[in-house]
Enzyme design. Sequence first.
Site, PDB file in Angstrom:
ATOM      1  N   LYS A 221      33.463  78.724  63.258  1.00 25.08           N
ATOM      2  CA  LYS A 221      32.718  77.802  64.482  1.00 25.08           C
ATOM      3  C   LYS A 221      32.848  78.370  65.688  1.00 25.08           C
ATOM      4  O   LYS A 221      33.511  79.697  65.854  1.00 25.08           O
ATOM      5  CB  LYS A 221      33.410  76.626  64.567  1.00 25.08           C
ATOM      6  CG  LYS A 221      33.019  75.510  63.354  1.00 25.08           C
ATOM      7  CD  LYS A 221      33.529  74.053  63.941  1.00 25.08           C
ATOM      8  CE  LYS A 221      32.701  73.073  62.822  1.00 25.08           C
ATOM      9  NZ  LYS A 221      33.171  71.819  63.427  1.00 25.08           N
ATOM     10  N   ARG A 255      37.885  71.854  55.464  1.00 24.28           N
ATOM     11  CA  ARG A 255      36.570  72.054  55.182  1.00 24.28           C
ATOM     12  C   ARG A 255      36.113  73.535  55.380  1.00 24.28           C
ATOM     13  O   ARG A 255      36.167  73.980  56.627  1.00 24.28           O
ATOM     14  CB  ARG A 255      35.656  71.243  56.197  1.00 24.28           C
ATOM     15  CG  ARG A 255      34.251  71.032  55.658  1.00 24.28           C
ATOM     16  CD  ARG A 255      33.554  70.154  56.699  1.00 24.28           C
ATOM     17  NE  ARG A 255      31.801  69.789  56.258  1.00 24.28           N
ATOM     18  CZ  ARG A 255      31.127  70.670  56.891  1.00 24.28           C
ATOM     19  NH1 ARG A 255      31.233  71.506  57.874  1.00 24.28           N
ATOM     20  NH2 ARG A 255      29.816  70.363  56.538  1.00 24.28           N
TER      21      ARG A 255
END
Length: 276
Positions: A221, A255
């Site tokens: 991210k 995740r």
Amino acid sequence: MTINCNGKLMDFEVPKVMGILNCTPNSFYDGGKYKTETDFLKQTEKMLIDGASIIDLGAYSTQPNADFVTEEEELNRILPIASSIIKHFPEVILSIDSFRSEVAKQCIENGATIINDVSAGFLDEKMFEVVGKYKVPYIMMHMKGTPQNMQKFTDYDDVMKDMMFYFSERIATAKSFGIVDIILDPGFGFSKTLNQNYEVLNKLELLNEFNLPVLSALSRKSMIYKFLNTEPTEVLNGTTVLHTISLMKGAKLLRAHDVKEAVECVKLTQKIYENN
């Protein structure tokens, strides 16, 4: 901690890994990477071999300022892939990454097991009704606004206190609809500045007060690659570092795009505690 997946209990005493599979053209890391049914099946097989306990399939990119996708387009993207995965891997635990109740409903009816909702029911008032009706596990995430405008909502007196109130209310509402199996996602990158993301990670253990599994979704991210002044393709190492910190603060589900490396994080972190 356990959740009921199609009559089978998934135990989070040892944390699990959820592999990310996007059938979107514009996801920030792997958008458009998989184009054919064979591509999706090969990637699913790879993630399962690498140790993924759950495959998380999404058809609507929720990165900041993501393009709006109609419900019809989302269904057209996701249903054929979901059906194919379930046909070829009948034992798979398939999670559907969507905030739309109709997408959730149709995917569950085609064999999906878990609903992963970035809006915790706020963007579709029928979501809790659908999840409660079908008795599937539900992942609720902390976010304010929509994927298109969420980065305008980063003004908190105390981001963790806001999150604790948010989840208290959302959990109570979900339970009122008969939703039993709930996983909490703090929403790294959603309605948070870079510094707020790291504050949440630093205090992640506070979410353990709910006695529910906590999901950490940090894979590649912007809070990693922007801080390191690089690109998503270059931050597997940074992702691994933050995954490890998440696990040591009590996260039960990672995740991840890179399943093998995330599974290794779990194994190594568990080794530390095995004699305690």
